[in-house]
Design a protein around this motif. Structure first.
Motif, PDB file in Angstrom:
ATOM      1  N   ARG A   1       0.811  -1.216   0.000  1.00 34.72           N
ATOM      2  CA  ARG A   1       0.000   0.000   0.000  1.00 34.72           C
ATOM      3  C   ARG A   1       0.847   1.271   0.000  1.00 34.72           C
ATOM      4  O   ARG A   1       0.422   2.301  -0.502  1.00 34.72           O
ATOM      5  CB  ARG A   1      -0.931  -0.002   1.208  1.00 34.72           C
ATOM      6  CG  ARG A   1      -1.939  -1.110   1.181  1.00 34.72           C
ATOM      7  CD  ARG A   1      -2.881  -0.942   2.327  1.00 34.72           C
ATOM      8  NE  ARG A   1      -3.238   0.463   2.454  1.00 34.72           N
ATOM      9  CZ  ARG A   1      -4.170   1.065   1.746  1.00 34.72           C
ATOM     10  NH1 ARG A   1      -4.860   0.379   0.875  1.00 34.72           N
ATOM     11  NH2 ARG A   1      -4.421   2.341   1.919  1.00 34.72           N
ATOM     12  N   ALA A   2       2.055   1.184   0.553  1.00 34.14           N
ATOM     13  CA  ALA A   2       2.895   2.382   0.639  1.00 34.14           C
ATOM     14  C   ALA A   2       3.284   2.910  -0.747  1.00 34.14           C
ATOM     15  O   ALA A   2       3.822   4.011  -0.861  1.00 34.14           O
ATOM     16  CB  ALA A   2       4.149   2.083   1.458  1.00 34.14           C
ATOM     17  N   SER A   3       2.992   2.140  -1.815  1.00 35.04           N
ATOM     18  CA  SER A   3       3.276   2.620  -3.176  1.00 35.04           C
ATOM     19  C   SER A   3       2.571   3.936  -3.473  1.00 35.04           C
ATOM     20  O   SER A   3       3.003   4.684  -4.346  1.00 35.04           O
ATOM     21  CB  SER A   3       2.814   1.599  -4.213  1.00 35.04           C
ATOM     22  OG  SER A   3       3.203   0.323  -3.871  1.00 35.04           O
ATOM     23  N   ILE A   4       1.486   4.212  -2.767  1.00 28.90           N
ATOM     24  CA  ILE A   4       0.752   5.470  -2.991  1.00 28.90           C
ATOM     25  C   ILE A   4       1.669   6.669  -2.724  1.00 28.90           C
ATOM     26  O   ILE A   4       1.401   7.785  -3.185  1.00 28.90           O
ATOM     27  CB  ILE A   4      -0.534   5.519  -2.118  1.00 28.90           C
ATOM     28  CG1 ILE A   4      -1.477   6.650  -2.538  1.00 28.90           C
ATOM     29  CG2 ILE A   4      -0.223   5.641  -0.640  1.00 28.90           C
ATOM     30  CD1 ILE A   4      -2.144   6.460  -3.859  1.00 28.90           C
ATOM     31  N   LEU A   5       2.776   6.431  -2.001  1.00 26.32           N
ATOM     32  CA  LEU A   5       3.715   7.516  -1.678  1.00 26.32           C
ATOM     33  C   LEU A   5       4.432   8.083  -2.904  1.00 26.32           C
ATOM     34  O   LEU A   5       5.109   9.097  -2.801  1.00 26.32           O
ATOM     35  CB  LEU A   5       4.772   7.004  -0.687  1.00 26.32           C
ATOM     36  CG  LEU A   5       4.312   6.886   0.769  1.00 26.32           C
ATOM     37  CD1 LEU A   5       5.288   6.035   1.566  1.00 26.32           C
ATOM     38  CD2 LEU A   5       4.166   8.265   1.400  1.00 26.32           C
ATOM     39  N   VAL A   6       4.294   7.444  -4.065  1.00 29.00           N
ATOM     40  CA  VAL A   6       4.928   8.022  -5.266  1.00 29.00           C
ATOM     41  C   VAL A   6       4.049   9.125  -5.858  1.00 29.00           C
ATOM     42  O   VAL A   6       4.523   9.929  -6.657  1.00 29.00           O
ATOM     43  CB  VAL A   6       5.220   6.955  -6.361  1.00 29.00           C
ATOM     44  CG1 VAL A   6       6.184   5.902  -5.834  1.00 29.00           C
ATOM     45  CG2 VAL A   6       3.936   6.300  -6.875  1.00 29.00           C
ATOM     46  N   LEU A   7       2.767   9.155  -5.470  1.00 23.84           N
ATOM     47  CA  LEU A   7       1.825  10.088  -6.110  1.00 23.84           C
ATOM     48  C   LEU A   7       2.250  11.554  -5.965  1.00 23.84           C
ATOM     49  O   LEU A   7       2.352  12.275  -6.967  1.00 23.84           O
ATOM     50  CB  LEU A   7       0.412   9.860  -5.534  1.00 23.84           C
ATOM     51  CG  LEU A   7      -0.697  10.753  -6.068  1.00 23.84           C
ATOM     52  CD1 LEU A   7      -0.886  10.556  -7.572  1.00 23.84           C
ATOM     53  CD2 LEU A   7      -2.028  10.472  -5.346  1.00 23.84           C
TER      54      LEU A   7
END
Ligand code: UD1
Length: 417
Positions: A93-99
């Motif tokens: 879920r931490a992939s959202i940090l690229v947004l």
């Protein structure tokens, strides 16, 4: 799929080093997207979540060079594909940090919605709302967040709840925005501060990180920098709990009690002696712990990421204790597995009543999420006989070389492939 076989009953003793913090390293790696100059990072833990994040930014055009054992350099000069595909986002879920960083640097981003996860729905509406307040045009289509903004504009953002990655995403977006951004109700977690320190080293102008009001004065560009990731406070807390539950005596180095006060206070309440020096913590446990009640809340209160481990230690402590989970709606899945080992736990909504039993008995159990897995390891270490933990890929997402570190503390533990 790998399993972990533990023969319980040995008090943990000895010394191990704590790794860099997963939850600080993940946003800091994303900060590397913000500048075309190189970012050199030290103390990056070897974890599956970190590898996933590096693969994710790698397919965006970022060059990743490993430097020695725990260092790496990110070179984002060639960043040309501001896309985070579902296949990579779904496992973390931490992939959202690229947004936020992609939008700030490239003016556009296409990032898959992370979807639900075992511990709760975990929406990202606050990330989106904050970016919209900064002038981004955002649509959600086909499971993707599609965001555009020529240049983000500073704004005053008040989040509906305290969100850690939400605060981090907005802070990273704001560093390159035009004008001043104020994030109110910001998360105060130490990992937010570590990210702010790294961004500041890259030339960002941030004040108030570590308080609930962060002020960011946007700049036109960031430069290269070098940063050492903070120690993992949850890994630290997990090994302290494992030592406490087994009646052991350990010293953990490369860490600090400074980020762990609420946890250390509870361990002392349970009867442990905890002593700290500059970058180490020592714990001495009594024969049997006393039950301690905990209620999870945003930092500096008791962390939700330590709730499962305290449930495990309460299973064999003297007396009964109430555990209240206030952050995630479904974070008691470890309870049914602990009950399989003989624990006495009654769940009512977000409250668990744990009554300590004299001993647990080894059995086969299933790991359901990262911290739930840690609680099963602790229970396995105290249980009589053998405990086989299935699906330990969850553990490998967040605990570096766990069986090696436990073995160094004298535990009888083996990975079964
Ligand atoms: C981070 C940590 C995680 C920890 C959690 C709480 C990382 C990579 N992960 O997760 O280990 O358990 O903080 O300390 O740092 N929420 C919304 N809308 C949003 C954002 C959050 O409703 O847009 C809700 C969540 O569902 C949850 C609460 O807010 O109930 C807190 O979540 P949040 O702090 O955002 O957790 P994460 O940042 O995902």
């Amino acid at each position: 799929m790998d399993k972990l076989l533990i023969r319980g009953g040995t008090p943990l003793t000895g010394e191990i080093g704590i790794s860099g913090a997963k939850n600080a390293a993940l946003p800091i790696i994303c900060a590397g997207l913000l500048s075309p100059e190189s970012l050199y990072l030290k103390n990056v833990p070897h974890l599956n979540d970190i590898s996933t994040m590096l693969r994710l930014i790698g397919q965006m055009g970022v060059e990743v060079t490993m430097e020695g054992n725990e260092g790496l350099t990110l070179d984002s000069r060639g960043l040309n594909n501001p896309l985070a595909p579902y296949e990579m986002v779904k496992t973390m879920r931490a992939s959202i940090l690229v947004l936020g960083p992609l939008l700030a640097r490239c003016g556009e981003a296409k990032v898959s919605l992370p979807g639900g996860c075992a511990i709760g729905a975990r929406p990202v509406d606050q990330h989106i709302k904050g970016l919209q307040a900064m002038g981004a045009e955002i649509r959600v289509e086909g499971g993707y967040v599609l965001a555009k903004a020529k240049r983000l504009k500073g704004a005053r953002i008040l989040t509906d709840m305290v969100t850690v990655t939400g605060t981090e995403n907005l802070m990273m977006a704001a560093v390159l925005a035009d004008g001043e951004t104020v994030i109110e109700n910001a998360a105060r977690e130490p990992e937010v501060v570590d990210l702010a320190n790294c961004l500041s080293a890259m030339g960002a102008r941030i004040s108030g990180a570590g308080t609930d009001r962060i002020v960011i004065e946007g700049v036109t560009a960031l430069h290269g920098a070098s940063h050492s990731v903070m120690p993992d406070r949850i890994e630290t807390g997990t090994y302290l709990c494992a030592a406490a539950a087994t009646g052991g005596s350990v010293r953990l180095t490369n860490t600090s009690v400074a980020f762990l006060e609420s946890v250390v206070e509870k361990l002392r309440e349970a009867g442990c002696e905890v002593v700290s020096d500059q970058d180490a913590i020592s714990l001495n446990a009594p024969g049997r712990l006393k039950s301690v009640g905990v209620r999870t809340s945003p930092y500096p209160a008791f962390p939700t990421d330590m709730q499962a481990q305290f449930m495990a230690i309460n299973c064999v402590a003297e007396g009964a204790a109430v555990i209240r989970e206030t952050i995630f709606e479904n974070r008691f899945m470890h309870a049914v597995e602990l009950i399989r080992l003989g624990a006495d736990i009654k769940i009512d909504g977000n409250t668990a009543l744990v009554t300590g039993v004299e001993h647990l008995d080894g059995a086969t159990v299933m790991a359901t999420d990262l911290r739930a897995s840690a609680s099963l390891v602790i229970a396995g270490l105290v249980a009589q006989g053998e405990t086989l933990i299935e699906r330990i890929y969850h553990l490998d997402r967040g605990y570096e070389r766990i069986e090696e570190k436990l073995a160094r503390l004298g535990a009888a533990v083996r990975r079964v492939r």
